[in-house]
Design an enzyme around this catalytic site. Sequence first.
Site, PDB file in Angstrom:
ATOM      1  N   ASP A   9      -2.528 -18.485   1.935  1.00 18.72           N
ATOM      2  CA  ASP A   9      -3.526 -19.187   1.115  1.00 18.72           C
ATOM      3  C   ASP A   9      -4.169 -20.325   1.910  1.00 18.72           C
ATOM      4  OD1 ASP A   9      -1.004 -20.362   1.032  1.00 18.72           O
ATOM      5  OD2 ASP A   9      -1.062 -20.874  -1.099  1.00 18.72           O
TER       6      ASP A   9
ATOM      7  N   TYR B 254       0.820  -1.207   0.000  1.00 18.75           N
ATOM      8  CA  TYR B 254       0.000   0.000   0.000  1.00 18.75           C
ATOM      9  C   TYR B 254       0.860   1.265   0.000  1.00 18.75           C
ATOM     10  CZ  TYR B 254      -4.501  -2.256   0.953  1.00 18.75           C
ATOM     11  OH  TYR B 254      -5.655  -2.981   0.868  1.00 18.75           O
TER      12      TYR B 254
ATOM     13  N   LYS C  91       3.715 -15.683   3.734  1.00 16.72           N
ATOM     14  CA  LYS C  91       3.880 -16.351   2.434  1.00 16.72           C
ATOM     15  C   LYS C  91       5.380 -16.511   2.198  1.00 16.72           C
ATOM     16  CE  LYS C  91       2.240 -17.847  -1.566  1.00 16.72           C
ATOM     17  NZ  LYS C  91       1.452 -19.098  -1.675  1.00 16.72           N
TER      18      LYS C  91
ATOM     19  N   ASP D  43      -6.060  -7.108   4.432  1.00 16.65           N
ATOM     20  CA  ASP D  43      -7.197  -6.542   3.699  1.00 16.65           C
ATOM     21  C   ASP D  43      -8.061  -7.674   3.157  1.00 16.65           C
ATOM     22  OD1 ASP D  43      -8.800  -4.594   2.430  1.00 16.65           O
ATOM     23  OD2 ASP D  43      -7.773  -5.018   0.531  1.00 16.65           O
TER      24      ASP D  43
ATOM     25  N   ASP E 220     -11.824  -9.382   4.812  1.00 15.93           N
ATOM     26  CA  ASP E 220     -13.089  -9.430   4.058  1.00 15.93           C
ATOM     27  C   ASP E 220     -13.640 -10.858   4.043  1.00 15.93           C
ATOM     28  OD1 ASP E 220     -13.070  -6.702   3.392  1.00 15.93           O
ATOM     29  OD2 ASP E 220     -13.807  -7.116   1.363  1.00 15.93           O
TER      30      ASP E 220
HETATM   31  C1  IPM Z   1     -10.182  -1.463   4.027  1.00 12.88           C
HETATM   32  C2  IPM Z   1     -10.453  -0.911   2.667  1.00 12.88           C
HETATM   33  C3  IPM Z   1      -9.308  -0.021   2.240  1.00 12.88           C
HETATM   34  C4  IPM Z   1      -8.058  -0.865   2.271  1.00 12.88           C
HETATM   35  C5  IPM Z   1      -9.502   0.649   0.869  1.00 12.88           C
HETATM   36  C6  IPM Z   1     -10.744   1.492   0.853  1.00 12.88           C
HETATM   37  C7  IPM Z   1      -8.313   1.439   0.448  1.00 12.88           C
HETATM   38  O1  IPM Z   1     -10.689  -1.936   1.757  1.00 12.88           O
HETATM   39  O2  IPM Z   1     -10.049  -0.676   4.981  1.00 12.88           O
HETATM   40  O3  IPM Z   1     -10.079  -2.694   4.153  1.00 12.88           O
HETATM   41  O4  IPM Z   1      -7.776  -1.588   1.303  1.00 12.88           O
HETATM   42  O5  IPM Z   1      -7.350  -0.818   3.258  1.00 12.88           O
HETATM   43 MN    MN Z   2     -10.675  -3.901   2.586  1.00 11.08          MN
END
Ligand code: IPM
Ligand code: MN
Length: 382
Positions: A243, A161, A211, A267, A271
């Site tokens: 993974d 990032y 990884k 990230d 999710d």
């Molecule tokens: C999160 C979001 C952010 C990230 C985006 C919006 C840049 O997906 O906070 O997980 O990738 O960190």
């Molecule tokens: Mn995210």
Amino acid sequence: MQITMQIAPPNWKKIMSSFKIAILSGDGIGPEISKQAVRVLKSLEKKNSHVFECQELEFGANAYFANGKSFPNDTKRACDDADAILKGPIGLSHYESEKIPLEERPERGALLPLRRRLNTYANFRPILLPKSMTHFSPLKSKVVGEGIDIIMIRELIGGLYFGVKERGKNINGVRYAKETLEYDEQQIRQILIVAFEQAMKRKKLLHNIHKNNVLVSSVLWNEICDEISQDYPAVTVVHMLVDAAATHLCLNPSQFDVMVMENMFGDILSDQGGGILGSLGLMPSACLGHDKAYYEPSHGSAPDIAGQNIANPYSMIGSVALMLEMSFGLISEAKTIWNAMHSIFDDGFVTHDLAEDNIDSAILSTSQFGDKVIEKIKIVGA
Ligand code: IPM
Ligand code: MN
């Protein structure tokens, strides 16, 4: 739920009676879920002597369209001055984003600069599903068992990032892009210490996600993890490839308690964490630095459902609970919020994102969910 890395001095609750909070409502569903979060926060104020002084600020695409900057100077100053920051999701649809120059788009122009400015290197993402809510999980009941209770700790200000980026054409005229994944040992050490401390306060089990079969940054990361583990002999460390961790999260989530990983892995896996709960709407988070913190839902701004009063405000209200606990040391107030939210689901209500074949009367709008949290807080008399 209790997360134990506090940045507030333990006696802050006694010293402070007024907390200054910067509210960055964000884009899309941000303003409507933030509104409920602030109402909940204010309802706690009435029940005890604490004052939560909230200042609304522009941040994200809304800020860009209002004044040409997605992270305006006024907002920067207010964040610097605040005791804590509560931030809604930012970002627009792909089509709307195209109207904003690349460098001012909410993710690059506001969110990443906020993280860097506040030095919030430790991102706590609780993946929490109490037993009474396990029917929301898409996992089989024998897999989800007694519920899910994992803390993912994501490094938030390093890696791909923030690494050097480059775009160009090579000598053959072929376009290329280059990103750099860089961590130094201090960055790795500081996040791993947070993770070990967290593991000490929970089950003394830490999954270190990496990884190292491909990435040299993971080789260094794991070396440092092994070094630090000498100082925490009580913590069992399990090294797991990222993974493989993705598969294990689906097949056997209860093996995990505290997980730690670099920025990009975090990230993606967080999710997936929202996925096994049944919705990203159940994903609050805390972003902690050494002396500053901000709190935000882990999900995006869902522009497709913005303004309809149907978004689930749980992640945003949960972020308030994390703020009360971690920045202000107000542990019982935080608990009151968690209990209130979970008991709404126990009563048989759902939010739109979690509704399957529920009858309409059981489906709560954004504001109705906020109303119910506040009603329940009043009953307990926090
Ligand atoms: C999160 C979001 C952010 C990230 C985006 C919006 C840049 O997906 O906070 O997980 O990738 O960190
Ligand atoms: Mn995210």
